[in-house]
Design a protein around this motif. Structure first.
Motif, mmCIF file in Angstrom:
data_model
loop_
_atom_site.group_PDB
_atom_site.id
_atom_site.type_symbol
_atom_site.label_atom_id
_atom_site.label_comp_id
_atom_site.label_asym_id
_atom_site.label_seq_id
_atom_site.Cartn_x
_atom_site.Cartn_y
_atom_site.Cartn_z
ATOM 1 N N UNK A 14 -40.633 -31.711 -6.912
ATOM 2 C CA UNK A 14 -41.958 -31.885 -7.489
ATOM 3 C C UNK A 14 -42.663 -32.969 -6.673
ATOM 4 N N UNK A 15 -43.591 -32.581 -5.823
ATOM 5 C CA UNK A 15 -44.284 -33.583 -5.009
ATOM 6 C C UNK A 15 -45.188 -34.467 -5.869
ATOM 7 N N UNK A 16 -45.435 -35.693 -5.437
ATOM 8 C CA UNK A 16 -46.280 -36.606 -6.210
ATOM 9 C C UNK A 16 -47.651 -36.024 -6.558
ATOM 10 N N UNK A 17 -48.245 -35.283 -5.637
ATOM 11 C CA UNK A 17 -49.581 -34.720 -5.900
ATOM 12 C C UNK A 17 -49.558 -33.779 -7.106
ATOM 13 N N UNK A 18 -48.504 -32.990 -7.228
ATOM 14 C CA UNK A 18 -48.385 -32.067 -8.361
ATOM 15 C C UNK A 18 -48.128 -32.833 -9.655
ATOM 16 N N UNK A 19 -47.287 -33.842 -9.577
ATOM 17 C CA UNK A 19 -46.989 -34.657 -10.756
ATOM 18 C C UNK A 19 -48.239 -35.394 -11.243
ATOM 19 N N UNK A 20 -49.053 -35.862 -10.311
ATOM 20 C CA UNK A 20 -50.292 -36.546 -10.699
ATOM 21 C C UNK A 20 -51.296 -35.577 -11.333
ATOM 22 N N UNK A 21 -51.362 -34.338 -10.826
ATOM 23 C CA UNK A 21 -52.268 -33.334 -11.385
ATOM 24 C C UNK A 21 -51.808 -32.879 -12.756
ATOM 25 N N UNK A 22 -50.489 -32.754 -12.923
ATOM 26 C CA UNK A 22 -49.921 -32.232 -14.161
ATOM 27 C C UNK A 22 -48.705 -33.060 -14.563
ATOM 28 N N UNK A 23 -48.914 -34.184 -15.260
ATOM 29 C CA UNK A 23 -47.801 -35.043 -15.638
ATOM 30 C C UNK A 23 -46.738 -34.342 -16.498
ATOM 31 N N UNK A 51 -46.741 -51.290 -0.051
ATOM 32 C CA UNK A 51 -46.326 -50.579 1.162
ATOM 33 C C UNK A 51 -44.807 -50.690 1.218
ATOM 34 N N UNK A 52 -44.137 -49.582 0.977
ATOM 35 C CA UNK A 52 -42.685 -49.533 0.866
ATOM 36 C C UNK A 52 -42.015 -49.374 2.232
ATOM 37 N N UNK A 53 -42.658 -48.588 3.079
ATOM 38 C CA UNK A 53 -42.157 -48.376 4.440
ATOM 39 C C UNK A 53 -43.310 -47.878 5.297
ATOM 40 N N UNK A 54 -43.048 -47.607 6.533
ATOM 41 C CA UNK A 54 -44.120 -47.193 7.443
ATOM 42 C C UNK A 54 -44.677 -45.803 7.140
ATOM 43 N N UNK A 55 -43.990 -45.028 6.297
ATOM 44 C CA UNK A 55 -44.438 -43.674 5.959
ATOM 45 C C UNK A 55 -45.238 -43.627 4.663
ATOM 46 N N UNK A 56 -45.326 -44.721 3.972
ATOM 47 C CA UNK A 56 -46.003 -44.797 2.680
ATOM 48 C C UNK A 56 -47.477 -44.422 2.837
ATOM 49 N N UNK A 57 -47.985 -43.638 1.879
ATOM 50 C CA UNK A 57 -49.369 -43.176 1.941
ATOM 51 C C UNK A 57 -50.082 -43.436 0.615
ATOM 52 N N UNK A 58 -51.390 -43.474 0.700
ATOM 53 C CA UNK A 58 -52.169 -43.564 -0.536
ATOM 54 C C UNK A 58 -52.079 -42.221 -1.251
ATOM 55 N N UNK A 59 -52.339 -42.250 -2.543
ATOM 56 C CA UNK A 59 -52.276 -41.021 -3.325
ATOM 57 C C UNK A 59 -50.926 -40.795 -3.968
#
Length: 112
Positions: A14-23, A51-59
């Motif tokens: 479950x990617x974060x974007x999906x979890x944010x759209x539908x908790x 910022x957890x690591x160099x791959x961390x992104x907003x959203x």
């Protein structure tokens, strides 16, 4: 290649974007198991929070989003094991990530 293998496996991602759209998405997943392995890449946290690591992104997820997801998983399935990965403490001078991990551990062990 990794995405292809994952798509062919029984793993439910479950990617974060999906979890944010539908908790509530985690409440709809059906698995033929009683216990799950919970793998938490800490860069799932929103880079605007830490910022957890160099791959961390907003959203990404807020800590509360993560806590709620874990509570849902814990209610639905037993948790056989958990892993926290992808943390570079040099990018977290305020030490926010250990606080988040501590809260997650408290949730998993029933201390909160």
């Amino acid at each position: 290649m990794e995405e292809t293998r994952l798509a062919k496996s029984a793993i439910q991602r479950v990617p974060p974007s999906l979890l944010k759209k539908n908790p509530d998405i985690l409440s709809t997943i059906s698995l033929p198991v009683k216990k799950v392995y919970l793998h938490i890449d800490l860069d799932v946290l929103d880079a605007d929070f830490v910022k957890v690591n160099e791959y961390c992104e907003t959203g990404g997820l807020s800590p509360e989003d993560l806590y709620n997801a874990i509570r849902t998983i814990k209610r639905r399935f037993g948790i056989a094991a958990v892993a926290f990965t992808a943390y570079d403490p040099t990018l977290d001078p305020q030490r926010k990530v250990p606080e988040v991990v501590g809260e997650v551990v408290s949730i998993l062990t029933g201390q909160v």
